[in-house]
Design a protein around this motif. Structure first.
Motif, PDB file in Angstrom:
ATOM      1  N   SER A  26      32.357  53.811  33.203  1.00  0.00           N
ATOM      2  CA  SER A  26      32.265  55.283  32.118  1.00  0.00           C
ATOM      3  C   SER A  26      33.653  54.298  31.931  1.00  0.00           C
ATOM      4  CB  SER A  26      32.251  56.490  32.334  1.00  0.00           C
ATOM      5  OG  SER A  26      30.981  56.107  32.657  1.00  0.00           O
ATOM      6  N   GLY A  27      34.418  54.747  32.738  1.00  0.00           N
ATOM      7  CA  GLY A  27      35.986  53.802  31.744  1.00  0.00           C
ATOM      8  C   GLY A  27      36.148  52.978  31.646  1.00  0.00           C
ATOM      9  N   ALA A  28      35.697  51.629  32.639  1.00  0.00           N
ATOM     10  CA  ALA A  28      35.402  50.552  32.083  1.00  0.00           C
ATOM     11  C   ALA A  28      35.082  50.462  30.694  1.00  0.00           C
ATOM     12  CB  ALA A  28      35.135  50.010  33.149  1.00  0.00           C
ATOM     13  N   VAL A  29      34.209  50.661  31.076  1.00  0.00           N
ATOM     14  CA  VAL A  29      33.094  50.837  29.409  1.00  0.00           C
ATOM     15  C   VAL A  29      33.825  51.529  28.028  1.00  0.00           C
ATOM     16  CG1 VAL A  29      30.804  51.514  27.528  1.00  0.00           C
ATOM     17  CG2 VAL A  29      30.703  50.907  29.609  1.00  0.00           C
ATOM     18  N   MET A  30      34.773  52.539  28.055  1.00  0.00           N
ATOM     19  CA  MET A  30      35.386  53.356  27.280  1.00  0.00           C
ATOM     20  C   MET A  30      36.780  52.076  26.636  1.00  0.00           C
ATOM     21  SD  MET A  30      37.170  57.224  27.435  1.00  0.00           S
ATOM     22  CE  MET A  30      38.306  57.225  28.763  1.00  0.00           C
ATOM     23  N   GLY A  31      37.275  52.016  27.760  1.00  0.00           N
ATOM     24  CA  GLY A  31      38.520  51.131  27.570  1.00  0.00           C
ATOM     25  C   GLY A  31      37.960  49.839  27.578  1.00  0.00           C
ATOM     26  N   ARG A  32      37.246  49.266  27.371  1.00  0.00           N
ATOM     27  CA  ARG A  32      36.435  47.873  26.811  1.00  0.00           C
ATOM     28  C   ARG A  32      36.440  47.560  25.181  1.00  0.00           C
ATOM     29  NH1 ARG A  32      34.228  42.436  28.283  1.00  0.00           N
ATOM     30  NH2 ARG A  32      34.462  42.174  26.719  1.00  0.00           N
ATOM     31  N   LEU A  53      35.062  44.849  32.337  1.00  0.00           N
ATOM     32  CA  LEU A  53      36.831  44.694  31.793  1.00  0.00           C
ATOM     33  C   LEU A  53      37.280  43.998  32.991  1.00  0.00           C
ATOM     34  CD1 LEU A  53      38.846  46.610  30.095  1.00  0.00           C
ATOM     35  CD2 LEU A  53      39.185  48.396  32.253  1.00  0.00           C
ATOM     36  N   GLY A  54      37.053  43.650  33.548  1.00  0.00           N
ATOM     37  CA  GLY A  54      37.994  42.487  34.388  1.00  0.00           C
ATOM     38  C   GLY A  54      39.230  43.252  34.456  1.00  0.00           C
ATOM     39  N   SER A  55      39.930  42.453  35.461  1.00  0.00           N
ATOM     40  CA  SER A  55      41.650  43.399  36.004  1.00  0.00           C
ATOM     41  C   SER A  55      42.077  43.795  34.875  1.00  0.00           C
ATOM     42  CB  SER A  55      42.288  42.351  36.574  1.00  0.00           C
ATOM     43  OG  SER A  55      42.455  41.064  35.768  1.00  0.00           O
ATOM     44  N   ASP A  56      41.840  44.221  33.582  1.00  0.00           N
ATOM     45  CA  ASP A  56      42.709  44.932  33.157  1.00  0.00           C
ATOM     46  C   ASP A  56      42.887  46.032  32.458  1.00  0.00           C
ATOM     47  OD1 ASP A  56      43.045  42.344  31.582  1.00  0.00           O
ATOM     48  OD2 ASP A  56      41.261  42.329  30.145  1.00  0.00           O
ATOM     49  N   ALA A  57      44.201  46.458  32.668  1.00  0.00           N
ATOM     50  CA  ALA A  57      44.366  48.165  32.408  1.00  0.00           C
ATOM     51  C   ALA A  57      44.464  48.737  30.811  1.00  0.00           C
ATOM     52  CB  ALA A  57      45.360  48.398  33.558  1.00  0.00           C
TER      53      ALA A  57
END
Length: 335
Positions: free
Chosen positions: A76-82, A138-142
Protein backbone atom coordinates in the motif's frame (compact mmCIF):
# COMPACT_ATOMS: atom_id res chain seq x y z
CA UNK A 1 -7.85 -21.67 44.64
CA UNK A 2 -10.97 -19.46 45.11
CA UNK A 3 -12.85 -18.64 41.88
CA UNK A 4 -12.39 -14.89 42.37
CA UNK A 5 -8.64 -15.36 42.67
CA UNK A 6 -8.62 -17.60 39.57
CA UNK A 7 -10.26 -14.82 37.57
CA UNK A 8 -7.78 -12.31 38.95
CA UNK A 9 -4.80 -14.26 37.65
CA UNK A 10 -6.07 -14.72 34.09
CA UNK A 11 -3.28 -14.39 31.55
CA UNK A 12 -4.54 -11.09 30.11
CA UNK A 13 -4.70 -9.65 33.65
CA UNK A 14 -1.12 -10.74 34.24
CA UNK A 15 -0.02 -9.02 31.02
CA UNK A 16 -1.79 -5.83 32.06
CA UNK A 17 -0.05 -5.95 35.43
CA UNK A 18 3.32 -6.53 33.75
CA UNK A 19 2.70 -3.47 31.55
CA UNK A 20 2.01 -1.32 34.62
CA UNK A 21 5.15 -2.63 36.38
CA UNK A 22 7.28 -2.04 33.28
CA UNK A 23 5.97 1.53 32.95
CA UNK A 24 6.67 2.29 36.62
CA UNK A 25 10.19 0.89 36.41
CA UNK A 26 10.85 2.74 33.15
CA UNK A 27 9.68 6.08 34.54
CA UNK A 28 11.78 5.54 37.64
CA UNK A 29 15.02 4.11 36.30
CA UNK A 30 15.37 4.69 32.52
CA UNK A 31 16.86 8.04 31.61
CA UNK A 32 14.78 9.97 29.10
CA UNK A 33 11.82 7.60 29.16
CA UNK A 34 9.39 10.05 30.77
CA UNK A 35 10.01 13.10 28.58
CA UNK A 36 7.24 14.13 26.20
CA UNK A 37 9.28 13.54 23.04
CA UNK A 38 10.07 9.93 23.94
CA UNK A 39 6.52 9.14 25.04
CA UNK A 40 5.31 10.53 21.72
CA UNK A 41 7.82 8.31 19.90
CA UNK A 42 6.68 5.32 21.94
CA UNK A 43 3.01 5.79 21.04
CA UNK A 44 3.75 6.68 17.42
CA UNK A 45 6.02 3.68 16.88
CA UNK A 46 3.55 1.33 18.59
CA UNK A 47 0.53 2.50 16.60
CA UNK A 48 1.35 0.41 13.47
CA UNK A 49 1.39 -2.74 15.63
CA UNK A 50 -1.77 -1.68 17.45
CA UNK A 51 -3.71 -0.90 14.27
CA UNK A 52 -3.14 -4.34 12.77
CA UNK A 53 -3.59 -6.05 16.14
CA UNK A 54 -7.26 -5.01 16.22
CA UNK A 55 -8.45 -7.19 13.30
CA UNK A 56 -5.69 -9.77 13.88
CA UNK A 57 -7.15 -10.44 17.34
CA UNK A 58 -10.57 -11.15 15.85
CA UNK A 59 -9.00 -13.36 13.19
CA UNK A 60 -6.95 -15.42 15.67
CA UNK A 61 -10.04 -15.84 17.87
CA UNK A 62 -11.58 -17.79 14.95
CA UNK A 63 -8.49 -19.99 14.70
CA UNK A 64 -6.97 -18.29 11.63
CA UNK A 65 -3.99 -15.99 11.11
CA UNK A 66 -2.68 -13.54 8.50
CA UNK A 67 1.10 -13.28 8.19
CA UNK A 68 0.91 -11.13 5.06
CA UNK A 69 -0.15 -7.96 6.90
CA UNK A 70 3.29 -6.32 6.84
CA UNK A 71 3.68 -7.03 3.12
CA UNK A 72 0.19 -5.63 2.48
CA UNK A 73 1.22 -2.50 4.39
CA UNK A 74 4.42 -2.26 2.35
CA UNK A 75 2.51 -2.73 -0.91
CA UNK A 76 0.00 0.00 0.00
CA UNK A 77 2.82 2.40 0.84
CA UNK A 78 4.65 1.55 -2.40
CA UNK A 79 1.51 2.12 -4.49
CA UNK A 80 0.89 5.41 -2.67
CA UNK A 81 4.43 6.56 -3.47
CA UNK A 82 4.19 5.50 -7.12
CA UNK A 83 0.84 7.21 -7.67
CA UNK A 84 2.02 10.36 -5.89
CA UNK A 85 5.08 10.49 -8.14
CA UNK A 86 2.70 10.10 -11.07
CA UNK A 87 0.89 13.30 -10.13
CA UNK A 88 -2.31 11.87 -8.65
CA UNK A 89 -3.97 13.76 -5.80
CA UNK A 90 -3.39 12.29 -2.34
CA UNK A 91 -7.16 12.43 -1.69
CA UNK A 92 -7.62 9.98 -4.57
CA UNK A 93 -4.60 7.84 -3.74
CA UNK A 94 -5.60 7.00 -0.17
CA UNK A 95 -9.01 5.43 -1.05
CA UNK A 96 -7.35 3.44 -3.84
CA UNK A 97 -4.73 2.11 -1.41
CA UNK A 98 -7.44 1.18 1.08
CA UNK A 99 -9.27 -0.69 -1.68
CA UNK A 100 -6.02 -2.46 -2.52
CA UNK A 101 -5.75 -3.65 1.08
CA UNK A 102 -9.29 -5.04 0.93
CA UNK A 103 -8.41 -6.90 -2.29
CA UNK A 104 -5.28 -8.38 -0.68
CA UNK A 105 -7.37 -9.58 2.26
CA UNK A 106 -10.03 -10.90 -0.12
CA UNK A 107 -7.43 -13.01 -1.95
CA UNK A 108 -6.26 -14.49 1.36
CA UNK A 109 -9.82 -15.09 2.51
CA UNK A 110 -10.94 -16.79 -0.69
CA UNK A 111 -7.95 -19.14 -0.68
CA UNK A 112 -8.70 -20.11 2.92
CA UNK A 113 -12.50 -20.26 2.92
CA UNK A 114 -13.25 -21.45 -0.62
CA UNK A 115 -10.30 -23.75 -1.33
CA UNK A 116 -9.90 -24.92 2.25
CA UNK A 117 -6.21 -24.08 2.44
CA UNK A 118 -4.57 -23.43 5.84
CA UNK A 119 -4.26 -19.71 6.55
CA UNK A 120 -0.71 -20.10 7.87
CA UNK A 121 0.53 -21.53 4.55
CA UNK A 122 -1.56 -19.18 2.40
CA UNK A 123 -0.41 -16.01 4.10
CA UNK A 124 3.24 -17.06 4.14
CA UNK A 125 2.89 -17.31 0.37
CA UNK A 126 1.13 -13.98 -0.04
CA UNK A 127 3.64 -12.40 2.35
CA UNK A 128 6.31 -13.04 -0.26
CA UNK A 129 4.04 -12.27 -3.22
CA UNK A 130 2.78 -8.90 -1.97
CA UNK A 131 6.30 -7.80 -1.00
CA UNK A 132 7.56 -8.77 -4.44
CA UNK A 133 4.78 -6.79 -6.12
CA UNK A 134 5.67 -3.78 -3.94
CA UNK A 135 9.26 -3.97 -5.17
CA UNK A 136 8.08 -4.16 -8.78
CA UNK A 137 5.81 -1.14 -8.26
CA UNK A 138 8.35 1.19 -6.65
CA UNK A 139 11.74 -0.44 -7.09
CA UNK A 140 14.41 0.89 -4.78
CA UNK A 141 13.04 4.45 -4.84
CA UNK A 142 11.95 6.31 -1.71
CA UNK A 143 9.16 8.88 -1.98
CA UNK A 144 9.32 11.56 0.69
CA UNK A 145 7.59 14.71 -0.56
CA UNK A 146 4.04 14.06 0.62
CA UNK A 147 1.77 17.00 1.55
CA UNK A 148 2.79 18.69 4.79
CA UNK A 149 -0.64 18.49 6.42
CA UNK A 150 -0.68 14.70 6.06
CA UNK A 151 2.86 14.37 7.39
CA UNK A 152 1.93 16.60 10.33
CA UNK A 153 -1.10 14.47 11.16
CA UNK A 154 0.88 11.22 11.08
CA UNK A 155 3.89 12.52 13.04
CA UNK A 156 2.55 15.54 14.95
CA UNK A 157 1.24 15.81 18.49
CA UNK A 158 -2.00 17.11 19.98
CA UNK A 159 -1.16 20.62 21.15
CA UNK A 160 1.64 20.67 23.73
CA UNK A 161 0.96 17.11 24.89
CA UNK A 162 2.91 13.94 24.09
CA UNK A 163 -0.17 12.36 22.47
CA UNK A 164 0.20 11.81 18.70
CA UNK A 165 -2.56 13.28 16.55
CA UNK A 166 -3.25 9.80 15.17
CA UNK A 167 -3.84 8.33 18.64
CA UNK A 168 -7.42 9.58 19.25
CA UNK A 169 -8.67 8.03 15.96
CA UNK A 170 -7.02 4.77 17.05
CA UNK A 171 -8.95 4.89 20.33
CA UNK A 172 -12.18 5.19 18.32
CA UNK A 173 -11.23 2.11 16.28
CA UNK A 174 -10.33 0.29 19.49
CA UNK A 175 -13.72 1.06 21.01
CA UNK A 176 -15.48 -0.20 17.87
CA UNK A 177 -13.43 -3.42 17.90
CA UNK A 178 -14.08 -4.03 21.63
CA UNK A 179 -17.83 -3.61 21.18
CA UNK A 180 -17.83 -5.78 18.04
CA UNK A 181 -15.93 -8.65 19.70
CA UNK A 182 -17.34 -8.61 23.22
CA UNK A 183 -20.83 -7.09 22.98
CA UNK A 184 -22.42 -8.23 19.71
CA UNK A 185 -23.74 -11.49 18.22
CA UNK A 186 -21.01 -11.17 15.58
CA UNK A 187 -18.31 -11.30 18.25
CA UNK A 188 -19.96 -14.25 20.00
CA UNK A 189 -20.06 -16.08 16.67
CA UNK A 190 -16.29 -15.57 16.28
CA UNK A 191 -15.63 -17.20 19.66
CA UNK A 192 -17.99 -20.02 18.70
CA UNK A 193 -16.10 -20.59 15.44
CA UNK A 194 -12.79 -20.71 17.27
CA UNK A 195 -14.14 -23.09 19.91
CA UNK A 196 -15.51 -25.52 17.32
CA UNK A 197 -16.02 -24.71 13.67
CA UNK A 198 -18.24 -27.70 12.94
CA UNK A 199 -20.47 -27.01 15.94
CA UNK A 200 -20.70 -23.34 14.93
CA UNK A 201 -21.78 -24.35 11.45
CA UNK A 202 -24.51 -26.61 12.83
CA UNK A 203 -25.62 -23.72 15.05
CA UNK A 204 -26.36 -21.69 11.92
CA UNK A 205 -23.26 -19.49 11.88
CA UNK A 206 -22.01 -18.71 8.38
CA UNK A 207 -18.43 -19.63 9.14
CA UNK A 208 -16.90 -19.02 5.71
CA UNK A 209 -18.54 -15.62 5.33
CA UNK A 210 -17.43 -14.50 8.80
CA UNK A 211 -13.84 -15.51 8.12
CA UNK A 212 -13.85 -13.88 4.69
CA UNK A 213 -15.04 -10.61 6.23
CA UNK A 214 -12.26 -10.76 8.82
CA UNK A 215 -9.57 -11.35 6.20
CA UNK A 216 -10.86 -8.34 4.23
CA UNK A 217 -10.95 -6.13 7.33
CA UNK A 218 -7.44 -7.27 8.24
CA UNK A 219 -6.25 -6.33 4.74
CA UNK A 220 -7.97 -2.96 5.06
CA UNK A 221 -6.28 -2.21 8.39
CA UNK A 222 -2.93 -3.37 7.01
CA UNK A 223 -3.37 -0.84 4.22
CA UNK A 224 -4.25 1.88 6.76
CA UNK A 225 -1.06 0.95 8.58
CA UNK A 226 0.97 1.13 5.37
CA UNK A 227 -0.33 4.63 4.63
CA UNK A 228 0.29 5.73 8.22
CA UNK A 229 3.79 4.22 8.16
CA UNK A 230 4.79 6.07 4.97
CA UNK A 231 3.47 9.38 6.33
CA UNK A 232 4.72 8.92 9.91
CA UNK A 233 8.28 8.20 8.77
CA UNK A 234 7.95 10.49 5.71
CA UNK A 235 9.14 7.75 3.36
CA UNK A 236 7.31 5.35 1.06
CA UNK A 237 9.50 2.35 0.22
CA UNK A 238 8.73 -1.18 -0.91
CA UNK A 239 10.31 -2.59 2.26
CA UNK A 240 8.28 -0.48 4.70
CA UNK A 241 7.01 -2.44 7.72
CA UNK A 242 9.25 -5.44 7.01
CA UNK A 243 9.02 -7.84 9.94
CA UNK A 244 6.02 -6.06 11.46
CA UNK A 245 3.96 -9.25 11.30
CA UNK A 246 6.24 -10.84 13.90
CA UNK A 247 5.61 -8.01 16.35
CA UNK A 248 1.85 -8.08 15.73
CA UNK A 249 1.52 -11.84 16.24
CA UNK A 250 3.83 -11.76 19.28
CA UNK A 251 1.82 -8.94 20.87
CA UNK A 252 -1.57 -10.56 20.19
CA UNK A 253 -0.52 -13.96 21.52
CA UNK A 254 1.30 -12.33 24.44
CA UNK A 255 -2.00 -10.70 25.36
CA UNK A 256 -3.60 -14.11 25.88
CA UNK A 257 -5.33 -14.76 22.56
CA UNK A 258 -5.29 -18.53 22.09
CA UNK A 259 -3.55 -19.55 18.85
CA UNK A 260 -6.08 -22.39 18.49
CA UNK A 261 -8.95 -19.90 18.67
CA UNK A 262 -11.98 -19.43 20.91
CA UNK A 263 -10.29 -17.66 23.84
CA UNK A 264 -8.93 -14.23 24.72
CA UNK A 265 -9.87 -10.58 25.11
CA UNK A 266 -9.10 -7.54 23.02
CA UNK A 267 -8.01 -5.73 26.17
CA UNK A 268 -5.38 -8.38 26.75
CA UNK A 269 -4.19 -8.12 23.14
CA UNK A 270 -3.80 -4.34 23.36
CA UNK A 271 -1.99 -4.71 26.70
CA UNK A 272 0.36 -7.10 24.91
CA UNK A 273 0.86 -4.56 22.11
CA UNK A 274 1.89 -1.77 24.48
CA UNK A 275 3.94 -4.12 26.66
CA UNK A 276 5.95 -5.08 23.59
CA UNK A 277 6.11 -1.46 22.36
CA UNK A 278 7.30 -0.19 25.74
CA UNK A 279 9.90 -2.93 25.99
CA UNK A 280 11.24 -2.08 22.52
CA UNK A 281 11.35 1.61 23.44
CA UNK A 282 13.28 0.90 26.65
CA UNK A 283 15.74 -1.30 24.79
CA UNK A 284 16.30 1.46 22.24
CA UNK A 285 16.98 3.98 25.02
CA UNK A 286 19.49 1.49 26.47
CA UNK A 287 21.21 1.21 23.06
CA UNK A 288 20.22 -2.43 22.56
CA UNK A 289 20.81 -3.41 18.93
CA UNK A 290 17.93 -4.02 16.53
CA UNK A 291 19.07 -7.65 16.14
CA UNK A 292 18.87 -8.19 19.90
CA UNK A 293 15.43 -6.61 19.98
CA UNK A 294 14.31 -9.09 17.33
CA UNK A 295 15.63 -11.93 19.50
CA UNK A 296 13.64 -10.60 22.47
CA UNK A 297 10.50 -10.39 20.30
CA UNK A 298 10.99 -13.99 19.20
CA UNK A 299 11.45 -15.18 22.78
CA UNK A 300 8.28 -13.33 23.81
CA UNK A 301 6.43 -15.00 20.94
CA UNK A 302 7.44 -18.44 22.25
CA UNK A 303 6.55 -17.51 25.83
CA UNK A 304 3.21 -16.05 24.74
CA UNK A 305 2.24 -19.42 23.28
CA UNK A 306 3.78 -21.50 26.07
CA UNK A 307 2.65 -19.43 29.07
CA UNK A 308 -1.16 -19.67 28.70
CA UNK A 309 -0.92 -23.38 27.83
CA UNK A 310 1.13 -24.16 30.93
CA UNK A 311 -1.26 -22.09 33.06
CA UNK A 312 -4.22 -23.94 31.55
CA UNK A 313 -2.66 -27.34 32.22
CA UNK A 314 -1.98 -26.36 35.83
CA UNK A 315 -5.58 -25.20 36.18
CA UNK A 316 -6.94 -28.44 34.68
CA UNK A 317 -4.69 -30.54 36.95
CA UNK A 318 -5.82 -28.58 40.00
CA UNK A 319 -9.46 -28.99 39.02
CA UNK A 320 -8.89 -32.71 38.56
CA UNK A 321 -7.41 -33.03 42.03
CA UNK A 322 -10.35 -31.15 43.52
CA UNK A 323 -12.82 -33.37 41.66
CA UNK A 324 -11.00 -36.49 42.89
CA UNK A 325 -10.97 -35.35 46.52
CA UNK A 326 -14.52 -33.95 46.72
CA UNK A 327 -16.45 -37.26 46.68
CA UNK A 328 -14.33 -38.72 49.45
CA UNK A 329 -14.74 -35.71 51.69
CA UNK A 330 -18.46 -35.37 51.03
CA UNK A 331 -19.37 -38.98 51.79
CA UNK A 332 -21.63 -39.38 54.79
CA UNK A 333 -22.37 -42.56 56.73
CA UNK A 334 -25.37 -44.35 55.33
CA UNK A 335 -28.28 -44.66 57.67
Amino acid sequence: MPESLTRAVRWDTVVGALLVVLLLLSFGFVDGFGNALNLSFLLGNTLPIALIALPMTLLVVTGEIDLSVASTAGLSGAVMGRLWNGGMAIETIIPLCLLLGVVCGLVNGLLVTRLGLPSLAVTIGTLAAYRGIAQIVLGSDAVTDFPAQYLDFAAGRVGDTFVPQAFPPFLVLLAIAVVALHATPFGRSLFAIGAGEEAARFAGIRVKRQKLILFMVTGLMASVTGIFWALHYASARYDNATGLELSVVAAVLLGGIDFDGGKGTLGGAIAGVFLLGTLQNVMSLQDVSAQSQTVVTGVLLVLSVLGPRVARQISVARAGRRAASTPASSLSPSS
